[in-house]
Design a protein around this motif. Structure first.
Motif, PDB file in Angstrom:
ATOM      1  N   LEU A  42       5.619   9.546  27.026  1.00  0.00           N
ATOM      2  CA  LEU A  42       6.213   8.617  27.979  1.00  0.00           C
ATOM      3  C   LEU A  42       5.915   9.016  29.415  1.00  0.00           C
ATOM      4  CD1 LEU A  42       9.752   7.955  26.455  1.00  0.00           C
ATOM      5  CD2 LEU A  42       7.765   6.443  26.389  1.00  0.00           C
ATOM      6  N   PHE A  43       5.694   8.015  30.228  1.00  0.00           N
ATOM      7  CA  PHE A  43       5.569   8.189  31.676  1.00  0.00           C
ATOM      8  C   PHE A  43       6.877   7.721  32.297  1.00  0.00           C
ATOM      9  CE2 PHE A  43       4.848   5.922  35.686  1.00  0.00           C
ATOM     10  CZ  PHE A  43       4.269   6.912  36.462  1.00  0.00           C
ATOM     11  N   THR A  44       7.502   8.559  33.102  1.00  0.00           N
ATOM     12  CA  THR A  44       8.751   8.173  33.753  1.00  0.00           C
ATOM     13  C   THR A  44       8.592   8.243  35.263  1.00  0.00           C
ATOM     14  OG1 THR A  44       9.688  10.420  33.797  1.00  0.00           O
ATOM     15  CG2 THR A  44      10.075   9.092  31.821  1.00  0.00           C
ATOM     16  N   GLN A  45       9.278   7.359  35.941  1.00  0.00           N
ATOM     17  CA  GLN A  45       9.185   7.311  37.400  1.00  0.00           C
ATOM     18  C   GLN A  45      10.449   6.678  37.962  1.00  0.00           C
ATOM     19  OE1 GLN A  45       6.195   4.656  39.313  1.00  0.00           O
ATOM     20  NE2 GLN A  45       5.291   6.553  40.061  1.00  0.00           N
ATOM     21  N   VAL A  46      10.931   7.213  39.073  1.00  0.00           N
ATOM     22  CA  VAL A  46      12.128   6.668  39.703  1.00  0.00           C
ATOM     23  C   VAL A  46      11.749   5.428  40.496  1.00  0.00           C
ATOM     24  CG1 VAL A  46      14.009   7.084  41.317  1.00  0.00           C
ATOM     25  CG2 VAL A  46      13.238   8.920  39.814  1.00  0.00           C
ATOM     26  N   ARG A  47      12.439   4.340  40.233  1.00  0.00           N
ATOM     27  CA  ARG A  47      12.204   3.074  40.917  1.00  0.00           C
ATOM     28  C   ARG A  47      13.512   2.577  41.526  1.00  0.00           C
ATOM     29  NH1 ARG A  47       7.421   0.320  39.023  1.00  0.00           N
ATOM     30  NH2 ARG A  47       5.996   1.939  38.319  1.00  0.00           N
ATOM     31  N   SER A  48      13.420   1.576  42.392  1.00  0.00           N
ATOM     32  CA  SER A  48      14.614   0.993  43.004  1.00  0.00           C
ATOM     33  C   SER A  48      15.085  -0.186  42.168  1.00  0.00           C
ATOM     34  CB  SER A  48      14.319   0.540  44.437  1.00  0.00           C
ATOM     35  OG  SER A  48      13.193  -0.310  44.478  1.00  0.00           O
ATOM     36  N   GLY A  49      16.393  -0.203  41.878  1.00  0.00           N
ATOM     37  CA  GLY A  49      16.950  -1.245  41.031  1.00  0.00           C
ATOM     38  C   GLY A  49      17.917  -2.138  41.770  1.00  0.00           C
ATOM     39  N   LEU A  50      18.946  -2.581  41.068  1.00  0.00           N
ATOM     40  CA  LEU A  50      19.956  -3.462  41.641  1.00  0.00           C
ATOM     41  C   LEU A  50      20.600  -2.808  42.852  1.00  0.00           C
ATOM     42  CD1 LEU A  50      21.720  -6.033  41.421  1.00  0.00           C
ATOM     43  CD2 LEU A  50      23.227  -4.717  39.909  1.00  0.00           C
ATOM     44  N   ASN A  51      20.648  -3.549  43.958  1.00  0.00           N
ATOM     45  CA  ASN A  51      21.218  -3.052  45.217  1.00  0.00           C
ATOM     46  C   ASN A  51      20.518  -1.785  45.703  1.00  0.00           C
ATOM     47  OD1 ASN A  51      23.167  -5.140  45.277  1.00  0.00           O
ATOM     48  ND2 ASN A  51      24.476  -3.980  43.877  1.00  0.00           N
ATOM     49  N   GLU A  52      19.221  -1.678  45.360  1.00  0.00           N
ATOM     50  CA  GLU A  52      18.355  -0.570  45.779  1.00  0.00           C
ATOM     51  C   GLU A  52      18.785   0.770  45.182  1.00  0.00           C
ATOM     52  OE1 GLU A  52      17.950  -0.604  50.029  1.00  0.00           O
ATOM     53  OE2 GLU A  52      17.177  -2.656  50.074  1.00  0.00           O
ATOM     54  N   LYS A  53      19.580   0.731  44.123  1.00  0.00           N
ATOM     55  CA  LYS A  53      20.008   1.956  43.455  1.00  0.00           C
ATOM     56  C   LYS A  53      18.858   2.514  42.621  1.00  0.00           C
ATOM     57  CE  LYS A  53      23.402   3.765  40.176  1.00  0.00           C
ATOM     58  NZ  LYS A  53      24.549   3.428  39.288  1.00  0.00           N
ATOM     59  N   PRO A  54      18.563   3.818  42.749  1.00  0.00           N
ATOM     60  CA  PRO A  54      17.455   4.408  41.985  1.00  0.00           C
ATOM     61  C   PRO A  54      17.776   4.475  40.490  1.00  0.00           C
ATOM     62  CG  PRO A  54      18.078   5.785  43.866  1.00  0.00           C
ATOM     63  CD  PRO A  54      19.167   4.781  43.691  1.00  0.00           C
ATOM     64  N   PHE A  55      16.748   4.311  39.678  1.00  0.00           N
ATOM     65  CA  PHE A  55      16.889   4.526  38.239  1.00  0.00           C
ATOM     66  C   PHE A  55      15.545   5.006  37.704  1.00  0.00           C
ATOM     67  CE2 PHE A  55      14.946   0.377  38.316  1.00  0.00           C
ATOM     68  CZ  PHE A  55      14.216   0.284  37.149  1.00  0.00           C
ATOM     69  N   ARG A  56      15.587   5.615  36.527  1.00  0.00           N
ATOM     70  CA  ARG A  56      14.357   6.149  35.938  1.00  0.00           C
ATOM     71  C   ARG A  56      13.759   5.128  34.973  1.00  0.00           C
ATOM     72  NH1 ARG A  56      11.938  10.799  36.201  1.00  0.00           N
ATOM     73  NH2 ARG A  56      13.705  11.659  37.368  1.00  0.00           N
ATOM     74  N   LEU A  57      12.558   4.675  35.297  1.00  0.00           N
ATOM     75  CA  LEU A  57      11.851   3.682  34.500  1.00  0.00           C
ATOM     76  C   LEU A  57      10.952   4.369  33.479  1.00  0.00           C
ATOM     77  CD1 LEU A  57      10.181   0.433  35.562  1.00  0.00           C
ATOM     78  CD2 LEU A  57       8.679   2.216  34.665  1.00  0.00           C
TER      79      LEU A  57
END
Length: 202
Positions: A42-57
């Motif tokens: 798996l490749f994981t990367q932190v992205r911006s989500g709802l309300n610009e909250k970070p999450f790991r994709l």
């Protein structure tokens, strides 16, 4: 009612049954990736989500760890194998994001999540794309995918946010399936966003 209640419920139900139904394919892909590209699968990367909250994709890995004589990773295009290109062109590298949907980080349909480093470069209007959960597919992806400019992508994202509905989500999902089967408007590799930031193919 749809946006607040039914959309999150449908997302999780579809992600749950999707992971179960696709589990044989996921296992086969994981095995092939381990053999052809190495670990991790798996490749994981932190992205911006709802309300610009970070999450790991999560994505399936599509590049090798090939390095130059000095130990530095080679450019992305040099590490992207034929197998990796196939994963990307068929969008099979995106399948692990069903787990993101099940966790509640993402939706099946919504603006694609981008890197955190990109946040300072949004206009005020473009920031609206973070007022909803990011999606595995979106309005921009079925209107040119990677063959349109970033300004056009963001315009499609805002149009989606302002007109979000069950009918629109259903249309996007149907068009996404058709687009993946036809492998239409796919550019594999890194894209450049003018004087902004380089981001991985979304």
């Amino acid at each position: 009612m749809y946006i607040i209640f039914f959309k999150p419920l449908l997302d999780k139900l579809c992600a749950f049954f999707g992971l179960i139904f696709l589990s044989p394919l996921l296992l086969v892909l994981a095995f092939l990736i381990r053999i052809k590209l190495g670990a991790p699968v798996l490749f994981t990367q932190v992205r911006s989500g709802l309300n610009e909250k970070p999450f790991r994709l999560y994505k399936f890995r599509s590049m090798t760890n090939s390095r130059d004589p000095e130990g530095k990773l080679l450019p992305d295009d040099d590490r992207l194998t034929r197998f990796g290109r196939t994963l990307r062109s068929t969008s099979m590298d995106e399948l692990p994001q069903l787990w993101n949907v099940l966790k509640g980080d993402m939706s099946l349909v919504g603006p694609r999540p981008l890197l955190l480093e990109y946040l300072p470069y949004y206009t005020e209007i473009e920031r609206k794309r973070h007022s909803v959960k990011p999606g595995i597919t979106g309005y921009a992806q079925v209107n040119g995918r990677n063959a349109v400019t970033w300004e056009e992508k963001f315009a499609f994202d805002i149009t989606y946010v302002e007109g979000m509905s069950f009918a629109l989500d259903l249309i996007i999902l149907i068009r996404t399936i058709r687009q993946v089967i036809m492998r239409k408007d796919v550019l594999v590799g890194r894209q450049h966003i003018g004087k902004r930031l380089d981001v991985e193919r979304s």
